[in-house]
Design a protein around this motif. Structure first.
Motif, PDB file in Angstrom:
ATOM      1  N   ALA A  19     -21.433 101.029 -18.552  1.00 58.32           N
ATOM      2  CA  ALA A  19     -21.183 100.481 -19.889  1.00 58.32           C
ATOM      3  C   ALA A  19     -20.080  99.424 -19.842  1.00 58.32           C
ATOM      4  CB  ALA A  19     -20.812 101.600 -20.852  1.00 58.32           C
ATOM      5  N   ALA A  20     -19.037  99.662 -19.065  1.00 59.10           N
ATOM      6  CA  ALA A  20     -17.949  98.684 -18.943  1.00 59.10           C
ATOM      7  C   ALA A  20     -18.436  97.388 -18.298  1.00 59.10           C
ATOM      8  CB  ALA A  20     -16.793  99.280 -18.143  1.00 59.10           C
ATOM      9  N   ILE A  21     -19.288  97.503 -17.298  1.00 63.60           N
ATOM     10  CA  ILE A  21     -19.829  96.312 -16.635  1.00 63.60           C
ATOM     11  C   ILE A  21     -20.696  95.513 -17.600  1.00 63.60           C
ATOM     12  CG2 ILE A  21     -21.441  95.541 -14.842  1.00 63.60           C
ATOM     13  CD1 ILE A  21     -20.343  97.875 -13.117  1.00 63.60           C
ATOM     14  N   ILE A  22     -21.554  96.193 -18.331  1.00 65.61           N
ATOM     15  CA  ILE A  22     -22.425  95.508 -19.301  1.00 65.61           C
ATOM     16  C   ILE A  22     -21.590  94.843 -20.388  1.00 65.61           C
ATOM     17  CG2 ILE A  22     -24.177  95.868 -21.089  1.00 65.61           C
ATOM     18  CD1 ILE A  22     -25.387  97.999 -19.220  1.00 65.61           C
ATOM     19  N   TYR A  23     -20.568  95.534 -20.879  1.00 63.92           N
ATOM     20  CA  TYR A  23     -19.669  94.970 -21.900  1.00 63.92           C
ATOM     21  C   TYR A  23     -19.018  93.693 -21.385  1.00 63.92           C
ATOM     22  CZ  TYR A  23     -15.611  94.466 -24.936  1.00 63.92           C
ATOM     23  OH  TYR A  23     -14.656  93.965 -25.776  1.00 63.92           O
ATOM     24  N   LYS A  27     -19.529  89.948 -22.881  1.00 65.03           N
ATOM     25  CA  LYS A  27     -18.327  89.243 -23.351  1.00 65.03           C
ATOM     26  C   LYS A  27     -18.180  87.889 -22.648  1.00 65.03           C
ATOM     27  CE  LYS A  27     -13.336  89.837 -23.598  1.00 65.03           C
ATOM     28  NZ  LYS A  27     -12.217  90.670 -23.209  1.00 65.03           N
ATOM     29  N   ASP A  28     -18.382  87.868 -21.321  1.00 67.39           N
ATOM     30  CA  ASP A  28     -18.295  86.618 -20.571  1.00 67.39           C
ATOM     31  C   ASP A  28     -19.379  85.637 -20.998  1.00 67.39           C
ATOM     32  OD1 ASP A  28     -16.116  87.566 -19.209  1.00 67.39           O
ATOM     33  OD2 ASP A  28     -17.192  87.955 -17.333  1.00 67.39           O
ATOM     34  N   LYS A  29     -20.573  86.142 -21.258  1.00 66.79           N
ATOM     35  CA  LYS A  29     -21.678  85.272 -21.689  1.00 66.79           C
ATOM     36  C   LYS A  29     -21.358  84.624 -23.029  1.00 66.79           C
ATOM     37  CE  LYS A  29     -26.041  83.900 -21.612  1.00 66.79           C
ATOM     38  NZ  LYS A  29     -26.568  82.959 -20.673  1.00 66.79           N
ATOM     39  N   LYS A  30     -20.779  85.386 -23.955  1.00 68.01           N
ATOM     40  CA  LYS A  30     -20.428  84.841 -25.270  1.00 68.01           C
ATOM     41  C   LYS A  30     -19.322  83.797 -25.165  1.00 68.01           C
ATOM     42  CE  LYS A  30     -21.824  88.693 -28.169  1.00 68.01           C
ATOM     43  NZ  LYS A  30     -21.375  89.721 -29.124  1.00 68.01           N
ATOM     44  N   GLN A  31     -18.449  83.922 -24.165  1.00 74.50           N
ATOM     45  CA  GLN A  31     -17.359  82.972 -23.986  1.00 74.50           C
ATOM     46  C   GLN A  31     -17.775  81.767 -23.140  1.00 74.50           C
ATOM     47  OE1 GLN A  31     -14.109  85.212 -22.361  1.00 74.50           O
ATOM     48  NE2 GLN A  31     -13.578  86.133 -24.327  1.00 74.50           N
ATOM     49  N   GLY A  32     -19.031  81.744 -22.704  1.00 72.16           N
ATOM     50  CA  GLY A  32     -19.528  80.619 -21.935  1.00 72.16           C
ATOM     51  C   GLY A  32     -19.218  80.691 -20.460  1.00 72.16           C
ATOM     52  N   LYS A  33     -18.685  81.798 -19.997  1.00 76.45           N
ATOM     53  CA  LYS A  33     -18.403  81.961 -18.575  1.00 76.45           C
ATOM     54  C   LYS A  33     -19.702  82.322 -17.876  1.00 76.45           C
ATOM     55  CE  LYS A  33     -13.716  83.607 -19.334  1.00 76.45           C
ATOM     56  NZ  LYS A  33     -12.815  84.736 -19.164  1.00 76.45           N
TER      57      LYS A  33
END
Length: 52
Positions: A19-23, A27-33
């Motif tokens: 769950a932590a990895i998916i989160y 989160k990184d995808k939403k920030q454009g990373k």
């Protein structure tokens, strides 16, 4: 009964890690990373991430 408790404990720990990895990925995808290495010529997903 100790075996069942240990199995459940390990399953809960693994579920928390997944769950932590998916989160973090979301989160990184939403920030454009991205984990893109920049070599788009050989990437099968280049058409998805570099849409014109």
């Amino acid at each position: 009964m100790d075996t069942v408790g240990g199995t459940i404990l390990v399953a809960v720990i693994l579920a928390a890690i997944v769950a932590a990895i998916i989160y973090k990925l979301v989160k990184d995808k939403k920030q454009g990373k991205s984990s893109c290495g920049g070599s788009c010529g050989c990437c099968p997903n280049s058409s998805r991430c570099h849409r014109s």
